[in-house]
Design an enzyme around this catalytic site. Structure first.
Site, mmCIF file in Angstrom:
data_model
loop_
_atom_site.group_PDB
_atom_site.id
_atom_site.type_symbol
_atom_site.label_atom_id
_atom_site.label_comp_id
_atom_site.label_asym_id
_atom_site.label_seq_id
_atom_site.Cartn_x
_atom_site.Cartn_y
_atom_site.Cartn_z
ATOM 1 N N ASP A 6 -4.079 14.464 44.147
ATOM 2 C CA ASP A 6 -4.517 15.955 43.787
ATOM 3 C C ASP A 6 -5.368 16.131 42.385
ATOM 4 O OD1 ASP A 6 -5.093 18.406 45.344
ATOM 5 O OD2 ASP A 6 -3.398 18.858 44.432
ATOM 6 N N GLU A 9 -0.585 5.229 46.408
ATOM 7 C CA GLU A 9 -0.432 6.395 46.974
ATOM 8 C C GLU A 9 -1.487 6.881 48.558
ATOM 9 O OE1 GLU A 9 0.827 8.687 45.539
ATOM 10 O OE2 GLU A 9 1.364 8.194 43.515
ATOM 11 N N ASP A 10 -0.433 7.739 48.853
ATOM 12 C CA ASP A 10 -1.243 8.248 49.728
ATOM 13 C C ASP A 10 -2.755 9.664 49.676
ATOM 14 O OD1 ASP A 10 0.518 9.808 48.142
ATOM 15 O OD2 ASP A 10 1.211 11.225 50.119
ATOM 16 N N ARG A 41 4.922 13.858 58.886
ATOM 17 C CA ARG A 41 4.938 12.463 58.534
ATOM 18 C C ARG A 41 4.481 11.963 59.511
ATOM 19 N NH1 ARG A 41 5.886 12.929 52.913
ATOM 20 N NH2 ARG A 41 7.438 13.587 52.329
#
Ligand code: IMP
Ligand code: MG
Length: 180
Positions: A107, A103-104, A169
């Site tokens: 949150d 995952e980036d 991005r």
């Protein structure tokens, strides 16, 4: 200052590419150590993770490792949380496999928790998660990723795969929304 502007919002440098590379290599060492004989299947969650996954997958330099690219869709039902979840693009049979979700950013943790739940239904041997970024103060569901690049405060960031409505991005560094 090398500020960047998207949709009228100004962002300032936050994490430089050298610092990102350092943490990617640190994570790769840990993953390589833990998965040396496990034939892991990396699952890159599109779109945000594609740049991180490409760097991490190479840095791990595992002889026996595979990578697949998935999208996790959560259809909005009657409630805003959405009820129908679908993993798109997962062609591998993950039963008995050691799955590493890439995952980036985590949150609220909602997406990650739901994805883990869906993957668990397919009887993998193990499921762990590596996230480049983690906002611990924002976590409302699930647990922290097993591997974390950076713990950051609950601020909006972009670059290195992370976007604002599809933009930014391609920035090699990570930027944070400028305080007024
Ligand atoms: P969560 O389900 O709340 O953990 O949300 C995860 C998703 O929200 C990430 O995969 C990102 O697409 C997006 N997201 C959360 N924080 C940020 C941010 O600071 N910048 C860009 N996207 C973010
Ligand atoms: Mg994402």
């Amino acid at each position: 200052m090398e500020e960047v502007t998207y949709q009228g919002l100004t962002f300032v440098p936050y994490i430089r590419r050298e610092e990102i590379a350092k943490q990617v290599h640190r994570l790769a060492q840990e993953i390589k150590r833990d998965y040396a004989n496990e034939f892991p299947l990396f699952l890159c969650v599109l779109n945000g993770s594609f740049i991180f996954a490409a760097d991490l997958f190479r840095a791990c330099n595992l002889h026996d490792a595979e990578i697949s690219f998935i999208r996790f869709k959560s259809y909005e039902g009657m409630e805003s949380t959405g009820k129908v979840k679908e993993i798109m693009g997962l062609n591998e049979d993950i039963a008995g496999r050691n799955v590493l979700i890439v995952e980036d950013i985590i949150d609220s943790g909602v997406t990650a928790a739901q994805l883990r739940k869906e993957l668990d239904k397919r009887n993998p041997k193990s499921v762990k998660m590596v996230s480049l970024l983690f906002k611990p103060d924002a976590l409302t569901m699930g647990k922290a990723p097993e591997y974390v690049g950076f713990e950051i405060p609950s601020k909006f960031i972009l670059g290195y795969g992370l976007d604002l409505d599809g933009l930014a991005r391609n920035l090699p560094d990570i930027y944070v929304l400028k305080e007024k």
